[in-house]
Design an enzyme around this catalytic site. Structure first.
Site, PDB file in Angstrom:
ATOM      1  N   GLY A  38      -6.932   9.237   2.430  1.00 33.05           N
ATOM      2  CA  GLY A  38      -7.894   8.354   4.113  1.00 33.05           C
ATOM      3  C   GLY A  38      -6.657   7.639   4.795  1.00 33.05           C
ATOM      4  N   LEU A  40      -5.468   7.447   8.185  1.00 32.19           N
ATOM      5  CA  LEU A  40      -4.322   9.086   8.187  1.00 32.19           C
ATOM      6  C   LEU A  40      -3.770   7.887   9.186  1.00 32.19           C
ATOM      7  CD1 LEU A  40      -6.782  12.133   7.387  1.00 32.19           C
ATOM      8  CD2 LEU A  40      -5.119  10.682   5.811  1.00 32.19           C
ATOM      9  N   HIS A  44       0.209  11.368   7.214  1.00 31.64           N
ATOM     10  CA  HIS A  44      -0.010  11.977   6.375  1.00 31.64           C
ATOM     11  C   HIS A  44      -0.855  13.691   7.794  1.00 31.64           C
ATOM     12  CE1 HIS A  44      -2.260   8.504   4.990  1.00 31.64           C
ATOM     13  NE2 HIS A  44      -1.911   8.864   3.760  1.00 31.64           N
ATOM     14  N   GLY A 153       4.411  13.963   0.880  1.00 27.38           N
ATOM     15  CA  GLY A 153       5.294  13.108   1.803  1.00 27.38           C
ATOM     16  C   GLY A 153       6.876  12.610   0.785  1.00 27.38           C
ATOM     17  N   GLN A 159       6.631   9.884  -7.324  1.00 29.32           N
ATOM     18  CA  GLN A 159       5.582  10.509  -7.353  1.00 29.32           C
ATOM     19  C   GLN A 159       6.080  12.287  -7.094  1.00 29.32           C
ATOM     20  OE1 GLN A 159       1.428   9.551  -5.411  1.00 29.32           O
ATOM     21  NE2 GLN A 159       2.198  10.931  -3.657  1.00 29.32           N
ATOM     22  N   ARG A 193      -1.002   0.866   4.215  1.00 30.80           N
ATOM     23  CA  ARG A 193      -0.823  -0.441   3.764  1.00 30.80           C
ATOM     24  C   ARG A 193       0.053  -1.610   4.472  1.00 30.80           C
ATOM     25  NH1 ARG A 193      -0.212   1.154  -1.853  1.00 30.80           N
ATOM     26  NH2 ARG A 193      -2.051  -0.040  -3.092  1.00 30.80           N
TER      27      ARG A 193
END
Ligand code: PAF
Length: 288
Positions: A38, A40, A44, A153, A159, A193
């Protein structure tokens, strides 16, 4: 939780709602999936738009995953705004938003990264438990959603690497699609962030993209020595107020530290804390 879905968007509140929605999708339909926490931003939304435009159906999940936060304060401070998120997703033309309850995400399988540096170094080293927590929840989403394509992404390169490894080992029918990092006009990579940066820290945060640009300059100038390139990167990232976690070159296909026995291409990965906000960024050397 949004009381009412914006027009065109189906809200799937809980696993049962996801099950019912999925049951209506004819076999053979391409289903794109974008997992998010979330809050966003354009990064995203670029994934959501790509899922919606390339697959017949697209679903985005919103779940702030407690398993991937080492620091409970970071988890509780993580920005949450599902109402605004749903409005943005309706504009991005996705079909549905999956909003699981915590109990829906209790995973039957705890997933660990496959062995190798990506399991131990960089994010794994500086955020103990993060990679396991991320893979556990992403694996559970893959199991529940049954998508044909999942969109991630490139900003979180480690990741992406770990998710690809997991998908290859455990979800053979699923294609993991990577999408380019979206940046502010001054180069800062978009991140939920960033909203927590003060105006002064926002300026300092430019150390990350600037250090990658300096490195790219060295590379374009013909420098190929890995140690020299890493020194250029670290020296440019280091400044007062920027606490560097790592500034490393990795072999992009294997996520091993760059080295003479590997053929590359190299990806430069950086992580640093600015005013208590942890930021990451990366650049594929010689990439587009
Ligand atoms: O990249 C993120 O926001 C998270 O790691 C993800 C993929 C949504 C899993 O919680």
């Amino acid at each position: 939780m949004p009381a009412k879905a914006p027009p065109g968007l189906t809200l799937l509140e809980g696993r049962e709602a996801l099950r019912e929605w999925s049951a209506e999708i004819p076999d053979g339909t391409s289903l794109g999936f974008v997992p998010t926490m979330g809050s966003l931003h354009e990064g995203h939304l670029s994934l959501a738009r790509q899922a919606a435009s390339t697959c017949s159906k697209a679903v985005v999940s919103i779940f702030v995953n407690p398993l991937q936060f080492g620091d409970p304060e970071d988890f509780s401070r993580y920005p949450r705004d599902p109402l605004a998120d749903c409005a943005l997703l309706a504009d991005a033309a996705v079909d549905a938003v999956y909003l699981p309850a915590a109990a829906d995400m209790e995973a039957s399988i705890r997933r660990r990264p496959a062995e190798g540096p990506a399991a131990e170094r960089w994010e794994a080293e500086f955020r103990p438990g993060h990679c396991e927590g991320m893979l556990t929840v992403v694996g559970e989403f893959f199991r529940q959603v049954g998508a044909t394509h999942a969109f991630f992404g490139e900003k979180d390169a480690q990741q992406l690497f770990l998710v690809r490894e997991m998908a290859a080992a455990s979800f053979p029918g699923l294609e993991v699609v990577s999408c380019p990092t979206v940046r502010e006009p001054d180069g800062l990579a978009l991140s939920s962030r960033n909203a927590r940066l003060t105006a002064d820290d926002r300026k300092l945060a430019l150390a990350l993209p600037e250090s990658l640009a300096v490195l790219a300059g060295g590379w374009e100038g013909g420098e190929r020595g890995i140690a020299v390139l890493e020194e250029i990167l670290a020296a440019s990232l280091k400044r007062e107020g920027v606490q560097v976690d790592y500034a490393s070159l990795v072999d992009d296909p294997t996520f091993h530290p760059a080295g003479p026995s590997l053929s590359g291409p190299w990806r430069a990965c950086v992580a640093a804390r600015v005013g208590g906000v942890r930021l990451i960024d990366n650049l594929l050397l010689g990439g587009p």
